[in-house]
Structure formats: C-alpha cells, structure tokens
Design an enzyme around this catalytic site. Structure first.
Site, PDB file in Angstrom:
ATOM      1  N   GLU A  56       0.816  -1.220   0.000  1.00  0.00           N
ATOM      2  CA  GLU A  56       0.000   0.000   0.000  1.00  0.00           C
ATOM      3  C   GLU A  56       0.854   1.276   0.000  1.00  0.00           C
ATOM      4  O   GLU A  56       0.768   2.117   0.901  1.00  0.00           O
ATOM      5  CB  GLU A  56      -0.979  -0.028   1.173  1.00  0.00           C
ATOM      6  CG  GLU A  56      -1.914  -1.228   1.083  1.00  0.00           C
ATOM      7  CD  GLU A  56      -3.043  -1.247   2.089  1.00  0.00           C
ATOM      8  OE1 GLU A  56      -3.015  -0.460   3.050  1.00  0.00           O
ATOM      9  OE2 GLU A  56      -3.972  -2.062   1.906  1.00  0.00           O
ATOM     10  N   GLU A  99      -5.436  -8.220  -0.649  1.00  0.00           N
ATOM     11  CA  GLU A  99      -6.125  -7.977   0.618  1.00  0.00           C
ATOM     12  C   GLU A  99      -7.587  -7.660   0.332  1.00  0.00           C
ATOM     13  O   GLU A  99      -7.883  -6.834  -0.541  1.00  0.00           O
ATOM     14  CB  GLU A  99      -5.506  -6.817   1.416  1.00  0.00           C
ATOM     15  CG  GLU A  99      -4.185  -7.142   2.085  1.00  0.00           C
ATOM     16  CD  GLU A  99      -3.721  -6.041   3.025  1.00  0.00           C
ATOM     17  OE1 GLU A  99      -4.584  -5.302   3.549  1.00  0.00           O
ATOM     18  OE2 GLU A  99      -2.492  -5.926   3.215  1.00  0.00           O
TER      19      GLU A  99
END
Length: 504
Positions: free
Chosen positions: A185, A299
């Site tokens: 991320e 995710e």
C-alpha cells in the site's frame, strides 16, 4: 458497543432468525445439470493474508495455519515485514558494510513449507540501518519503518542476497513457484517516499530488476496499492521503462469508500464493492500494454459493520458465497485478510470476539467464517451456467453436483430480514435422488451462544476452547430425498447451505 452487547445482538439475531416464519413464497430455481460449464478455480481460498512475518514462529499461528490448509484449501500465505528489524535480516558493521542474517527467515519459511503452504513474499519494510529517514515510523503496534532506502546500491544488494539465499536453501524449482510482491500500500501511509508514486516506481524498478538478475524464473509484481489505485499508471510505467512484471496486485475492502475506490459518488452497497472494484481493475489490465497479466487481490474482506463485528458472525459464509459468485472470472487469486487472529497491528488481542479479521479467534477458537470457507471448499471445479444470483451450481471431478445457496441480508438490517425457501428444480438427473445438505447459520458452525453461556470469558481456558470448538463443529450432513426432481431448502437470514447430489 460492549462485548456483552455484541454477543447479545448475536443471540437476539439467532432467536429472531430461528423463530421467523418464511415470509414469502418459495423462490423457484431451475438447475440444468447439462448447462454450459466454465472452469471454477478456487480463487477465494488459495491464498490468505496474515499479520507480519515474525508471528509465524508462534505455535498458535502454526496450528491455525495447518487447520486452514487442511480444511479450507489454503496454499499461499502473504504477510508484511519480512525485512523488519525484528526478523534480523539486515545490519551494518562499524564501517557501514552490510551484514545479512537469514536465520529467522529460514525458520519462517521452513514452518510454512512443512505445513504445505508457500509464501507469497511481500518485500517490506525498511531495515532501520538502511532507511533514508529513521523517523518514518508507521503507527502500527510493531512500528515498522516505511521510508525509501538511503542507498539503492545497498538495497539492490540486499534483495540479491535475499533471493539468492532462498534459491540456495530451497532450490529454484521451489522458489519459482512463489511470488514476490514489492511493498504494501505505497499510496497511503505505508510509504514515506515523496512524491509517493514516482518514488515507489523507483523502488519497484530496483527490486524487480534485482530479483530477475538472480534468476529470471522468480515472479515479481505490484503495486500492492490500497483501494485499487495506480494500476494504469503502474502498467504504463513498467511498459515504457521495460521493467519486469509478472502479475498485478492491489487491495480493496468492502469498507472502502466509493469515492476512494471508484472516484465517483455512486450508491454502491458495501456487499458489491469488492467485486465491482475487481471488475474495474480487470478492465484496466485488459486495456493496458500488458493485457494478459494475472490479477491478485492481495487484501480484502467482507463488510465489517463496525461494532456489529460481522467478521465474527455467520454472515461471512453468505457474504463470501456472493463474492465468489460475482468475482468469478475477473481475478486469479483473492487473499482474505486474514486467516487467523494471531495479529497485532493494533496491539495484543484483548478478547476472542473483537471483530478480528481472521477465521480462527485467539486461542484457536474456530469462528463461523472458518466453517463458511470450509463448506465452500466443497464446491466443484466446474461452474454450470445459471441465471440466479443467490446460488452457485458446480460439478466436482467425480461428477457430483454441488450447489451453494444463501440468504444474504446486510447485517445492520438482519433483524428486519426473514427466512426464505428456495425450490430447486433439477433437470438432467433421475427422479427420487437423495441429496446431502450442510449449513452455516446461527445454529450451525457458530460458537457465540456457547461463549455467552460460559459468561464470555476474556481469557478462555484450554478446556473452554475445546468446548467451544466442540459446540460449533459441523454435524454430519443431513440427507434429503428429492420429491421427483425437486428439493426445497429453507435458509434463515444469512444462512448458507451446501447441497450435494452425489453420483450414483
């Protein structure tokens, strides 16, 4: 909402659902067992996430890993922080020369492989002595450094040494079946480079080229962004700069806002957001210079519903079935975050049922989500065409027809929901066959009533944990004889049923 309130809500929901009469006529669903088929790879169960690398050395983690591998079908696990200082990989001597130590890396990966699970290696975070900014500390409890390296020559050498060590220990035939994902991320606070995108691309370029320099069979990808960001820009960059990329990875949660994940103000229900985002990225890859790259959604999770703690509820089974139905054909692997609650991003676990991401609560208590994944593992590997949006019709290799049927109601409206009956009208099978039925709902695969009856212990003993798992263990499938070629099944609110018509 207190723990007691949450559990009271769960029990009230259980009571309401159990006593609620069917409010509507049966939903008639034709099932043609000779319908067109498409492959159904089990993309939802092959990979799971977990917290961070060092947790995998714990006994509880390894027991949970084995259970999810054996009963759910897990084959890969992805976690953060293999390069965190607590793993001890990187140091520098008094002359500033790199000193590597792969002792814990070996213990971590040995432990996975011994249990039949391969690593999906997320290359993160920055060792403190290699960080360009030692103060770039992420707020998670384990305080990882998220800065770019101070010296890319040293970073390249670390990646080279890391990859070469893995090949030396496990062999290229094994390691070439792993995946290497660059960072986590980088578009949010897990990356302190400035500007974020350009500095992440620099990190990606160095890492991918260093891995491929060790062996071109190593598979590398990214950008592992939050909320499905940066995919077109990433693929344009790798194409223009001729940087190796073997897969695309990104994240998206049902709790992500529509504005962040889609850049619009559409009214997209939380239940639809993950698969809508996957469809968006699938299209972006198709329209990119690298249209054949696989997509790994590294995710995701079902909606949390805040204090209602959906992830501790049997709601997960029905929500997962819908996501399989809607995401099929758009993604190569989805990595549910996480496989268990040996997890410390916010600190040490306070109690077993706190809405944690995992399938198994602290201490080894199997949640309804564990049983939901276990039942959906029984689906076949071929999908039969069917227009209904609340069933999945599949066929196993042995010829058995396996159907998932669900009654999904948003958890914040569960008390207003009602049970429903589906009438499955089969075509292409003999009349009078016998089906088996397994269920996940308030009464099946749910440890919460037993936990409440124990007085909601914050620290359950091993004896209590054993009783909770005994109380929630799924019973043997029931046998249901078809009336001619028809079978009626009643599904409570957020109930999931797996119906199997075996071969004779």
């Amino acid at each position: 909402m207190s723990l007691l309130s949450k559990l009271t809500f769960a029990i009230l929901s259980f009571a309401l659902v159990s006593s609620a009469p069917t409010q509507t006529p049966a939903e008639v669903l034709p099932i043609d067992t000779h319908a067109a088929v498409t492959p159904l790879p089990h993309f939802w169960e092959t990979m799971f996430g977990s917290g961070r690398a060092i947790l995998s050395l714990r006994d509880g983690y390894r027991k949970d890993l084995r259970d999810v591998h054996d009963q759910v079908g897990m084959r890969y696990v992805r976690f953060h922080a293999i390069l965190h200082d607590e793993v001890g990989v990187y140091d520098e001597d008094e002359k500033g020369q790199a000193v590597y130590n792969f002792s814990y890396v070996d213990q971590i990966y040995d432990g996975l492989l011994e249990r039949g699970v391969r690593p999906f290696v997320e290359i993160s975070f920055m060792p403190r002595k290699l960080a360009s900014n030692k103060d770039a500390i992420h707020p998670f409890w384990y305080k990882q450094n998220v800065s770019p390296p101070k010296d890319y020559a040293k970073w390249d050498a670390l990646i080279h040494a890391f990859a070469q060590h893995l090949i030396d220990r496990y062999g290229i035939d094994e390691v070439s079946q792993w995946y290497f994902e660059v960072w986590n991320e980088p578009n949010i606070d897990f990356w302190a480079g400035n500007p974020k995108q350009a500095t992440y691309f620099e990190l990606y370029d160095h890492t991918a080229r260093s891995l491929k320099a060790v062996n071109p069979r190593l598979r590398v990808g990214g950008p592992a962004t939050a909320a499905a960001h940066w995919i077109p820009e990433f693929l344009a960059h790798t194409s223009q700069e001729h940087v190796p990329v073997d897969f695309v990875s990104t994240h998206g949660y049902a709790d992500d806002s529509v504005e962040d994940m889609f850049g619009t103000h559409e009214d997209i229900p939380m239940r639809d957001r993950v698969c809508r985002a996957i469809q968006k990225v699938h299209g972006e890859i198709a329209n990119s210079p690298s249209p054949s790259l696989p997509l790994f959604w590294t995710e995701w999770n079902v909606p949390s519903y805040g204090d209602l703690n959906a992830r501790d509820n049997w709601y997960v089974g029905a929500a997962l079935a819908k996501d399989i139905h809607d995401c099929d054909g758009q993604v190569n692997m989805m990595s549910y975050w996480t496989f268990d609650d040996v997890f410390e991003e916010g600190g040490v676990v306070q109690d077993p049922f706190h809405g944690g991401f995992g399938l198994i609560a602290a201490g080894g208590i199997k949640k309804p989500s564990f049983y939901g994944f276990s039942l959906l593992h029984e689906l076949g590997d071929e999908r039969l065409a069917n227009k209904a949006d609340d069933i999945l019709v599949t066929r196993r290799k042995d010829g058995a027809i396996v159907i998932a049927a669900w009654n999904l109601v948003d958890l914040d409206h569960a008390a207003q929901g009602s049970a429903k009956t589906v009438q499955l009208n089969f075509e292409g099978i003999d009349s009078g066959r016998t089906a088996t039925v397994q269920r996940i709902d308030a009464e099946h695969g749910n440890p919460l009533p037993a936990y409440l009856a124990m007085g909601s212990p914050r620290y359950p003993t091993q004896t209590q944990i054993a009783k909770l798992n005994e109380a929630s263990a799924l019973p043997a499938p029931t046998k249901e004889k078809l009336s001619g070629r028809t079978l009626k099944i009643t599904l409570p609110v957020n109930g999931l049923a797996i119906i199997t018509i075996p071969t004779r």
